[in-house]
Write a protein that holds these residues in place. Structure first.
Motif, PDB file in Angstrom:
ATOM      1  N   UNK A 113      56.112  63.625 -15.391  1.00 22.51           N
ATOM      2  CA  UNK A 113      55.240  63.874 -13.935  1.00 22.51           C
ATOM      3  C   UNK A 113      55.046  63.671 -12.596  1.00 22.51           C
ATOM      4  N   UNK A 114      56.605  62.548 -12.797  1.00 19.92           N
ATOM      5  CA  UNK A 114      56.023  62.305 -11.677  1.00 19.92           C
ATOM      6  C   UNK A 114      57.970  62.747 -10.298  1.00 19.92           C
ATOM      7  N   UNK A 115      58.600  62.643 -10.904  1.00 17.71           N
ATOM      8  CA  UNK A 115      60.216  63.277 -10.493  1.00 17.71           C
ATOM      9  C   UNK A 115      59.543  64.828 -10.061  1.00 17.71           C
ATOM     10  N   UNK A 116      59.500  65.601 -11.178  1.00 15.74           N
ATOM     11  CA  UNK A 116      59.904  67.109 -11.249  1.00 15.74           C
ATOM     12  C   UNK A 116      59.023  67.324  -9.885  1.00 15.74           C
ATOM     13  N   UNK A 117      57.924  67.511  -9.319  1.00 13.16           N
ATOM     14  CA  UNK A 117      57.039  67.841  -7.999  1.00 13.16           C
ATOM     15  C   UNK A 117      57.602  67.799  -7.260  1.00 13.16           C
ATOM     16  N   UNK A 118      58.094  66.910  -6.546  1.00 16.27           N
ATOM     17  CA  UNK A 118      58.960  66.924  -5.079  1.00 16.27           C
ATOM     18  C   UNK A 118      60.129  67.478  -5.987  1.00 16.27           C
ATOM     19  N   UNK A 119      60.908  66.902  -6.133  1.00 16.96           N
ATOM     20  CA  UNK A 119      62.217  68.039  -6.665  1.00 16.96           C
ATOM     21  C   UNK A 119      61.946  69.539  -6.437  1.00 16.96           C
ATOM     22  N   UNK A 120      61.171  69.638  -7.549  1.00 16.64           N
ATOM     23  CA  UNK A 120      60.521  71.045  -7.908  1.00 16.64           C
ATOM     24  C   UNK A 120      60.197  71.855  -6.165  1.00 16.64           C
ATOM     25  N   UNK A 121      59.675  71.193  -4.762  1.00 18.80           N
ATOM     26  CA  UNK A 121      58.969  71.532  -4.451  1.00 18.80           C
ATOM     27  C   UNK A 121      60.567  71.642  -3.039  1.00 18.80           C
ATOM     28  N   UNK A 122      61.472  71.013  -3.224  1.00 18.23           N
ATOM     29  CA  UNK A 122      62.715  70.416  -2.075  1.00 18.23           C
ATOM     30  C   UNK A 122      63.535  71.740  -3.460  1.00 18.23           C
ATOM     31  N   UNK A 123      63.668  71.879  -4.256  1.00 20.77           N
ATOM     32  CA  UNK A 123      64.237  72.952  -4.528  1.00 20.77           C
ATOM     33  C   UNK A 123      64.100  74.367  -4.079  1.00 20.77           C
ATOM     34  N   UNK A 124      62.395  74.692  -4.620  1.00 21.54           N
ATOM     35  CA  UNK A 124      62.633  75.687  -3.969  1.00 21.54           C
ATOM     36  C   UNK A 124      62.686  75.915  -2.654  1.00 21.54           C
ATOM     37  N   UNK A 127      51.728  56.291   2.294  1.00 19.21           N
ATOM     38  CA  UNK A 127      52.279  55.451   1.042  1.00 19.21           C
ATOM     39  C   UNK A 127      52.314  56.382   0.094  1.00 19.21           C
ATOM     40  N   UNK A 128      50.511  56.986  -0.204  1.00 18.37           N
ATOM     41  CA  UNK A 128      50.375  58.338  -1.688  1.00 18.37           C
ATOM     42  C   UNK A 128      51.944  58.741  -1.797  1.00 18.37           C
ATOM     43  N   UNK A 129      52.045  59.217  -0.573  1.00 20.92           N
ATOM     44  CA  UNK A 129      53.113  61.185  -1.242  1.00 20.92           C
ATOM     45  C   UNK A 129      54.316  60.147  -1.427  1.00 20.92           C
ATOM     46  N   UNK A 130      55.278  58.691  -1.635  1.00 18.08           N
ATOM     47  CA  UNK A 130      55.932  57.899  -1.559  1.00 18.08           C
ATOM     48  C   UNK A 130      55.979  57.391  -3.623  1.00 18.08           C
ATOM     49  N   UNK A 131      54.452  57.920  -3.847  1.00 18.07           N
ATOM     50  CA  UNK A 131      54.680  57.262  -5.742  1.00 18.07           C
ATOM     51  C   UNK A 131      56.311  57.634  -6.482  1.00 18.07           C
ATOM     52  N   UNK A 132      56.796  59.218  -6.324  1.00 16.46           N
ATOM     53  CA  UNK A 132      57.439  59.750  -7.079  1.00 16.46           C
ATOM     54  C   UNK A 132      58.412  58.520  -6.822  1.00 16.46           C
ATOM     55  N   UNK A 133      58.714  58.034  -5.744  1.00 24.05           N
ATOM     56  CA  UNK A 133      60.212  56.900  -5.480  1.00 24.05           C
ATOM     57  C   UNK A 133      59.496  55.290  -6.165  1.00 24.05           C
ATOM     58  N   UNK A 134      57.992  55.292  -6.349  1.00 25.44           N
ATOM     59  CA  UNK A 134      57.999  53.824  -7.361  1.00 25.44           C
ATOM     60  C   UNK A 134      57.995  54.760  -8.192  1.00 25.44           C
ATOM     61  N   UNK A 135      57.527  55.269  -9.122  1.00 29.12           N
ATOM     62  CA  UNK A 135      57.684  55.732 -10.282  1.00 29.12           C
ATOM     63  C   UNK A 135      59.449  55.753 -10.722  1.00 29.12           C
ATOM     64  N   UNK A 136      59.899  56.202 -10.181  1.00 27.55           N
ATOM     65  CA  UNK A 136      61.835  56.249 -10.480  1.00 27.55           C
ATOM     66  C   UNK A 136      61.690  54.263 -10.463  1.00 27.55           C
ATOM     67  N   UNK A 137      61.264  53.655  -9.550  1.00 31.88           N
ATOM     68  CA  UNK A 137      62.069  51.943  -9.513  1.00 31.88           C
ATOM     69  C   UNK A 137      61.827  51.676 -11.098  1.00 31.88           C
ATOM     70  N   UNK A 138      60.492  52.468 -11.430  1.00 34.33           N
ATOM     71  CA  UNK A 138      59.520  51.582 -12.517  1.00 34.33           C
ATOM     72  C   UNK A 138      60.774  52.317 -14.106  1.00 34.33           C
TER      73      UNK A 138
END
Length: 397
Positions: free
Chosen positions: A305-316, A352-363
């Motif tokens: 839910x949290x890590x795939x979206x930015x990873x997919x965008x950057x990989x794409x 701070x909103x686009x950084x939510x994936x980083x925070x989710x990774x910390x959690x």
């Protein structure tokens, strides 16, 4: 062919993530909205009596910022504060008495229950002692509030009015946590956001809904409902007690309301990442009922839910996979958009909103650490006590 298949897998994973975000956006009780505040209320003709129970263990640092706000409550009825000194070693009890002498307001009783017996968490043993003291005065309501919570002068009367008007047995407000340091800004709003995602506030207050939750820092509890549900004895092993309390009340036919607070604030600081890490990891695995399968599912869910979206965008973008980029980007955008209301509630900058994936990774890392600590025999900790029982009742607090 291998490169095409790999990129295609990324695109398919991004599609699942986007679908998950669309479902969360529309079907998870509108958890991302922050407009669930105290329900409509009117002042009763006769104000009921209230016993305010404050469990306190080594709270001398925050008590001067919180206890005076309880002692000076503008409440028209009879109210009394019962502070239970749970084996403090920093003079918490004597400081509480000194603050009561300085602030002319509600009467204060300070007492200590001694060490908890087998089968009880220390906090709930203190709460039990405080409730017993309060019940001697036969109050209609009990306000269970933590020692680090500061209340606006009208807080108690608004809670009581809301409970009386709506016929609620529990009215709980999620206190506004402190956000001053950089790490508090990154982690704290997300903590409340994740909580609301697990327990959508609208569903908690809906009649007949199964979702039950409370925020332990501020819980107004009808005394009759507490007795009917066996509170706190029924949840005596709960390391995280607030959701357990709400579930016990709902299970006996009670009505529960939960929302965000406007003028109920936590004064406890978490200036370093290590402080916030301990706050989350001490109980994250308990929330998962110490179940390795739930832990694995949580890790996979957070990643999807949290890590795939930015990873997919950057990989794409990096590989030229347009499908991955076009699916990952919107998923990240929906995620960011749902986080904006919480940042506004906390008066934080929207970058701070686009950084939510980083925070989710910390959690995610905090949750894994919580499981590691449990399996090393360290268990969940609260104020210097460690609990390792696998059958501890899970809640959230």
């Amino acid at each position: 062919m291998g490169q095409t298949a790999r990129v295609s897998a990324i695109a398919w994973t991004a599609a699942v993530s986007l679908a998950a975000w669309l479902w969360l956006l529309l079907c998870q009780g509108f958890f991302w909205r922050t407009d669930v505040r105290l329900p409509p209320r009117r002042e009763p003709e006769v104000w009921p009596s209230v016993g305010v129970v404050v469990p306190a263990r080594d709270e001398a640092a925050v008590l001067p910022l919180s206890l005076p706000s309880l002692l000076t409550q503008d409440y028209p009825g009879r109210a009394e504060v019962f502070l239970v000194d749970d084996g403090s070693r920093d003079g918490t009890g004597e400081l509480a008495r000194e603050l009561a002498r300085r602030h002319d307001g509600l009467p204060l009783t300070v007492d200590s229950p001694g060490e908890p017996p087998e089968g009880w968490t220390g906090k709930l043993w203190a709460v039990r002692h405080g409730i017993a003291l309060a019940r001697a005065r036969e109050p209609e309501f009990l306000l269970l509030t933590d020692a680090d919570i500061a209340h606006a002068p009208e807080s108690l009367r608004e809670l009581v009015a809301a409970a009386r008007t709506g016929g609620f047995d529990v009215v709980s407000q999620m206190a506004r946590l402190r956000v001053e340091s950089l790490w508090e800004r990154l982690v704290v709003p997300a903590f409340v956001y994740f909580f609301a995602q697990l327990y959508p506030f609208r569903r908690v207050g809906r009649r007949g809904a199964r979702t039950a939750a409370a925020a332990g820092g501020c819980v107004l509890l009808r005394a009759e409902a507490a007795e009917r549900a066996g509170i706190p004895d029924a949840i005596r092993q709960a390391v995280i007690d607030d959701v357990a309390l709400a579930r016990a009340v709902k299970a006996t036919g009670g009505r529960v309301w939960l929302g965000l607070a406007d003028r109920v604030d936590s004064v406890r600081p978490y200036p370093r990442l290590a402080d916030l890490w301990r706050m989350v990891s001490r109980s994250a695995y308990t929330q998962l009922r110490h179940n390795p399968l739930l832990l694995a599912g949580t890790i996979l869910g957070l990643a999807l839910v949290y890590l795939v979206p930015p990873a997919a965008l950057l990989a794409g973008l990096a590989t030229g996979d347009a499908a991955a980029a076009w699916l990952g980007g919107p998923a990240w955008l929906v995620m960011t958009g749902t986080y904006v209301p919480m940042l506004r509630y906390y008066r934080q900058p929207l970058w701070l909103a686009p950084l939510l994936p980083f925070t989710a990774f910390l959690y995610l890392l905090m949750t894994v650490d919580s499981a590691v600590q449990h399996h090393r025999g360290r268990g969940a900790a609260w104020k210097g006590r460690t609990y390792t029982r696998p059958d501890a009742v899970a809640g959230e607090g």
